[in-house]
Each structure stands twice: as structure tokens, then as C-alpha cells.
Scaffold this active site. Structure first.
Site, PDB file in Angstrom:
ATOM      1  N   PHE A 167       0.803  -1.221   0.000  1.00 63.37           N
ATOM      2  CA  PHE A 167       0.000   0.000   0.000  1.00 63.37           C
ATOM      3  C   PHE A 167       0.835   1.269   0.000  1.00 63.37           C
ATOM      4  CE2 PHE A 167       0.736  -0.348   4.600  1.00 63.37           C
ATOM      5  CZ  PHE A 167       0.979   0.977   4.955  1.00 63.37           C
ATOM      6  N   LYS A 191      -1.287  -7.896  -8.551  1.00 62.05           N
ATOM      7  CA  LYS A 191      -2.241  -7.809  -7.446  1.00 62.05           C
ATOM      8  C   LYS A 191      -1.780  -6.671  -6.540  1.00 62.05           C
ATOM      9  CE  LYS A 191      -3.188  -8.548  -3.619  1.00 62.05           C
ATOM     10  NZ  LYS A 191      -3.663  -7.576  -2.555  1.00 62.05           N
ATOM     11  N   GLU A 194      -5.160  -3.773  -1.665  1.00 63.94           N
ATOM     12  CA  GLU A 194      -6.591  -3.455  -1.685  1.00 63.94           C
ATOM     13  C   GLU A 194      -6.892  -2.129  -0.998  1.00 63.94           C
ATOM     14  OE1 GLU A 194      -5.822  -5.962   2.007  1.00 63.94           O
ATOM     15  OE2 GLU A 194      -5.070  -5.771  -0.046  1.00 63.94           O
ATOM     16  N   SER A 244       5.881  -6.572   4.286  1.00 64.82           N
ATOM     17  CA  SER A 244       6.451  -6.835   5.599  1.00 64.82           C
ATOM     18  C   SER A 244       7.243  -8.140   5.596  1.00 64.82           C
ATOM     19  CB  SER A 244       5.344  -6.909   6.654  1.00 64.82           C
ATOM     20  OG  SER A 244       4.553  -8.064   6.451  1.00 64.82           O
ATOM     21  N   CYS A 299       9.666   1.633   3.426  1.00 60.18           N
ATOM     22  CA  CYS A 299      10.635   0.663   3.920  1.00 60.18           C
ATOM     23  C   CYS A 299      12.042   1.240   4.020  1.00 60.18           C
ATOM     24  CB  CYS A 299      10.638  -0.592   3.050  1.00 60.18           C
ATOM     25  SG  CYS A 299      11.227  -0.305   1.363  1.00 60.18           S
ATOM     26  N   GLU A 399       9.150  -2.949  13.480  1.00 57.26           N
ATOM     27  CA  GLU A 399       9.001  -2.070  12.325  1.00 57.26           C
ATOM     28  C   GLU A 399       7.690  -1.302  12.503  1.00 57.26           C
ATOM     29  OE1 GLU A 399       9.106  -2.127   7.443  1.00 57.26           O
ATOM     30  OE2 GLU A 399       8.302  -3.852   8.501  1.00 57.26           O
TER      31      GLU A 399
END
Length: 514
Positions: A167, A191, A194, A244, A299, A399
Site C-alpha cells: 500500500f 495484485k 486493496e 512486511s 521501507c 518495524e
């Protein structure tokens, strides 16, 4: 009570029916698929649902894969020149219409328009790299390895490849992968997250406008059902993923068990070591920009500043001073930092402030309850600075993925290096110093995949490759750069002997070695 509940439910359903639904993109057209499951897409700056996104079933993913498989036969045979022309056209369209995409990113992710523009610019670099595909996919030739025998290699596309993107960079991360995959002759099923799916559809339509044949680039939305369908589909040859660490490990293990190549880039806890001889103004600026840009949801964000004791007080004061000038609010209003992606994520990140206090750290700047330039229902958390964080605290270990910058005080270079190397993560790191010897030693000794010297976010340019070490990368394949082209092609070695009519049709070379 029953009557009131029914009325409320009906009103909610009526409101939902008035919202648009983001559909799949399969075979060059919008496709609803067989599933009626959907998920909400929020405007994080308002805290409201602005649209819904269709969730794919296993059959929907299968349709997308079969469509990509059918398109592969002709796309792999499309000339290099034609593929290159399409990528050049896509590059021009993306460059010209990037403000449209930036508005989509700000609307669904919440990042400010400046951060959105920066995201697109870094993705555009990879598109430009993909335009140089002929130089990266050519083979090699060795003449006369034995008399009359030549050996050469060619690089050929894999087939259908899957991309699963996060995302936090709904445009940039897909752009790290699909331009190289497509330019190399593969077909793609993407993909996206969402949580902010519209950028992927916008990019797919732009590729079509650039001349890409239908079926070469497909997009399916959804949750774990769609992810697992891609990981397990026998036709999908490779998977590219960013997310992640726990999910990256799952992706790597599941896709590998199903016989696929995998690029699985995981999480991070990036450290910035500030030595006593560093330019503290430069270091403070870097810490603020790298810690709070895109609300810390990246990240490569700096999460931990390792400050040597002798300069720690001065550095913290400079960081705090700069934070006081940051404006948090709606990304369309010229603010410095936008909201977090969801209310749940905001609450989770904000909870680390209490954890810091419980663990004995000093909360220098508390981002909870700050004045914002935006709707009060948005998913807000202001920049937060926590000093004297013990390395045993979850604030240090986890994180956090939000605008929380931790300061860990160290007695010198050796202790700072030891803390970085002891981390389970190895994505990015930085050192701030004016000592060339210390910088050179750091780049050699630190066990991290991407290193900055007086550069806080050391994301390589597109013609190098992006990827970390340890639990930040599963497998060996990094993204884009030379790694990208190697990942999306397979090498074939050919040993060739042709009869020579000048010698009566008799080959004189094999098996002799002369």
C-alpha cells in the site's frame, strides 16, 4: 430497536451502492469477475470510504492468468524494436500525465502531493531503464571454441509472472517490476494492495494507450485468496513481492514450494549513525526528511538515529526545532505530512508512544492530538520524536511503519555499528560523518544491503538494483537494475556446428580441441 437497525443498515447499503467499485483489469477491459466480495477504499485525510474494490476469487485469478498465458505466445515473438517503442510511448504518457496519478495517490494513500510526485519520478526511472532493454537482454557469443564449433547464449522471457505490491507505494513499486517484465517479453498479473488499488488500474490503462496488446498486463484485486491463487497457480512462473517481513517469508516459501522464481523484499528498521564530526545541521535535516516523509510509511524510512553521546543533546535539539515547523494535514493543501493509511494502523503506531514511556524513554515530541490542517476525522498522527530508547524496547525492535523517530544514544562508532549489525533487518542504513576513513570502514563492515554516506535514504538509481540483506530480502533476487532483467529472463546456451562445404561436408573440429 429492530426497526432502527434495519433503517440504518438500509441507509448504509444505499450509501455503498452510490460509491464506485474498482474492478479488475483483464484482457484490456474492466471485469467484475464472479466474486461479489469487496473491500472499502478510504480517503485517509477525511476518514471516510470513497469507493470499494472488488476482491478476486480463485476463478477470477485463473481467468487473469489464462488471459496472460494466451497473450504471451504473440508478445514474446513481438520484436525488440516494437516492445521498445511501446515502452518509450508509455514513458512519455506517464511523464506528461503524472499529476493525474499523483492526485490518485494522495486521495487513496494520503501522502502529500510532493511525496506522490517523488514516488512517480522514481518509478519513471525504471520505465526509462526498461526502454534500454536490448542492452540488458542480449546474449553472448564465443566463436570457434573448437574447430568449427561456436557457443552462444540467448535470454528468453519466462511466461506469465505475478506481482504483489504494497500500500505504501501503489505506483512506484509496481513500476519497479512490470516495465522490466513486459519489456523482456513476459506477460503480467498484478495484485496491488486493496487499500489503494486505483493507481494500478490507471497504469494498466496507460499501458494500453501506449500500444500494449490486450492481455499482456492484467490487474486483479483482493486479499489472501487472490495472493494464494497467484502463488499456487501452475502457469505463473515467477512472483515479485514487496511488503512486511512475515509476509515476504510466506511469499518466498509458498511460491518456491510451487516451483516459482521469487523476488521477496521484506521489512526494515533503518538506522542512521551520527558521529561527532558530522555536520549536525545536515544530519538533523536528513533525520526529519527521512523519518517523516510519506508519514514514515516506507521501507527506507530512517527509524532509528544512533547519536554518539557527545553530540546527542545538540542533535536532538536541532531535530526538535525542525519538527516544530512541519505542518500535518490534507496532502492537497501544501502540508508537509499527510495521514496514515487506515484508522487501525494509526492507532497501532500511536500506541508505541505509550510503550516508549513505559520503557523509560523520553517522548520529546508527541504527535498525538496535534493541530492539523484537515478534517478532524482523518487518520492523523503528527511527527513523533522519542529519545533515549532502550534497544530492548518494542519501540526499537518493531518495524513501526509510521512517523515515530527513535534516538538511541551510543558511546561511539563501534557500539553504533554493533547495534546495526545485530538487527534482524538489513535493508538500508546511513552514516553521517566528515571522516572518509570512518565512512569507508562503515561501508565495508556494516551488514546491510544499501548504505548511505551523508545520504539518509540510499535508494539506488534504476540501473543499479534495490534490495537488502538478512530478514529484509528472501532469496537472492533484488528488484530492477541488472537483477530485474536476470530475474525476468532465462538463459539458454547453444552449441552450434555447421558442416563446411569447402571441406567436403566433413566437419574437422569435433571432438578434437585445437
Amino acid at each position: 430497536m429492530t426497526e432502527t437497525s434495519t433503517t440504518t443498515a438500509d441507509a448504509g447499503e444505499a450509501t455503498r451502492s452510490q460509491l464506485a467499485t474498482v474492478e479488475h483489469w483483464i484482457g484490456g477491459a474492466s471485469v467484475s469477475g464472479e466474486s461479489d466480495r469487496t473491500g472499502p477504499v478510504y480517503n485517509p485525510a477525511l476518514g471516510t470510504v470513497q469507493k470499494h474494490v472488488r476482491f478476486a476469487s480463485v476463478a477470477d485469478v485463473d481467468l487473469a492468468v489464462k488471459t496472460a498465458e494466451a497473450a504471451f505466445a504473440s508478445w514474446r515473438d513481438t520484436s525488440i524494436a516494437k516492445r521498445q517503442q511501446i515502452m518509450f510511448a508509455f514513458r512519455e504518457l506517464l511523464n506528461a500525465r503524472s499529476p493525474e496519478l499523483a492526485a490518485i495517490l494522495t486521495s487513496e494513500h494520503g501522502k502529500v502531493l510532493g511525496d506522490a510526485a517523488g514516488e512517480i519520478a522514481r518509478g519513471l526511472e525504471v520505465v526509462e531503464l526498461a526502454c534500454a532493454m536490448p542492452g540488458y537482454t542480449k546474449g553472448e557469443y564465443s566463436e570457434n571454441v573448437s574447430t568449427g564449433i561456436d557457443v552462444y547464449t540467448v535470454r528468453q522471457p519466462l511466461g506469465v509472472v505475478g506481482i504483489i505490491s504494497p500500500f505504501n507505494f501503489p505506483a512506484m513499486v509496481p513500476l519497479w517490476f512490470f516495465p522490466i517484465a513486459i519489456a523482456s517479453g513476459n506477460t503480467v498479473v498484478l495484485k496491488p494492495s486493496e487499500k489503494d488499488p486505483s493507481a494500478a488500474i490507471w497504469l494498466a490503462k496507460l499501458m494500453q494507450e501506449a500500444g500494449l496488446p490486450d492481455g499482456v498486463f492484467n490487474v486483479v484485486h483482493g486479499d489472501k485468496v487472490a495472493v494464494d491463487a497467484l502463488l499456487e497457480h501452475p502457469t505463473v512462473r515467477a512472483i515479485s513481492f514487496v511488503g512486511s517481513t512475515p509476509i515476504a517469508k510466506y511469499i518466498y516459501e509458498t511460491a518456491s514450494a510451487n516451483g516459482k522464481r521469487v523476488q521477496a523484499l521484506g521489512g526494515a528498521k533503518n538506522h542512521m549513525l551520527v558521529l561527532p564530526d558530522a555536520d549536525l545541521d545536515l544530519a538533523a535535516d536528513a533525520a526529519v526528511n527521512a523519518g517523516f516523509g510519506s508519514a514514515g510509511e516506507r521501507c527506507m524510512a530512517v527509524s532509528v538515529v544512533l547519536a554518539v553521546d557527545s553530540v546527542a543533546d545538540a542533535l536532538v535539539a536541532k531535530v526538535r526545532e525542525r519538527m516544530s515547523g512541519l505542518k500535518t494535514g490534507d496532502g492537497t493543501r501544501g502540508t508537509d505530512m499527510g495521514p496514515l493509511i487506515t484508522r487501525e494502523h494509526r492507532d497501532k503506531v500511536a500506541g508505541y508512544v505509550d510503550v516508549a514511556l513505559e520503557d523509560g524513554a523520553d517522548v520529546v515530541v508527541d504527535g498525538r492530538g496535534i493541530e492539523i490542517d484537515g478534517d478532524p476525522d482523518g487518520f492523523w498522527l503528527g511527527p513523533t520524536l522519542v529519545d533515549k530508547v532502550p534497544t530492548s524496547s518494542a519501540v526499537y525492535r518493531d518495524e513501526i511503519f509510521g512517523p515515530v523517530l527513535s534516538v538511541v544514544r551510543v558511546d561511539g562508532y563501534e557500539e553504533g555499528l554493533g547495534i546495526i549489525n545485530a538487527s534482524r533487518y538489513g535493508n538500508g542504513t546511513a552514516i553521517f560523518t566528515n571522516d572518509g576513513g570512518a565512512a569507508r570502514r562503515f561501508q565495508r563492515e556494516v551488514t546491510v544491503g544499501m548504505v548511505g554516506i551523508n545520504v539518509p535514504i540510499p535508494v539506488p538509481v534504476a540501473y543499479h538494483s534495490f534490495g537488502g540483506w538478512k530478514d529484509s530480502l528472501f532469496g537472492t533476487s533484488k528488484s530492477y537494475g541488472p537483477h530485474g532483467f536476470e530475474f525476468y529472463t532465462q538463459e539458454k546456451a547453444i552449441t552450434s556446428r555447421w558442416l563446411d562445404p569447402s571441406h567436403g561436408g566433413i566437419n574437422l573440429g569435433f571432438p578434437q580441441h585445437e
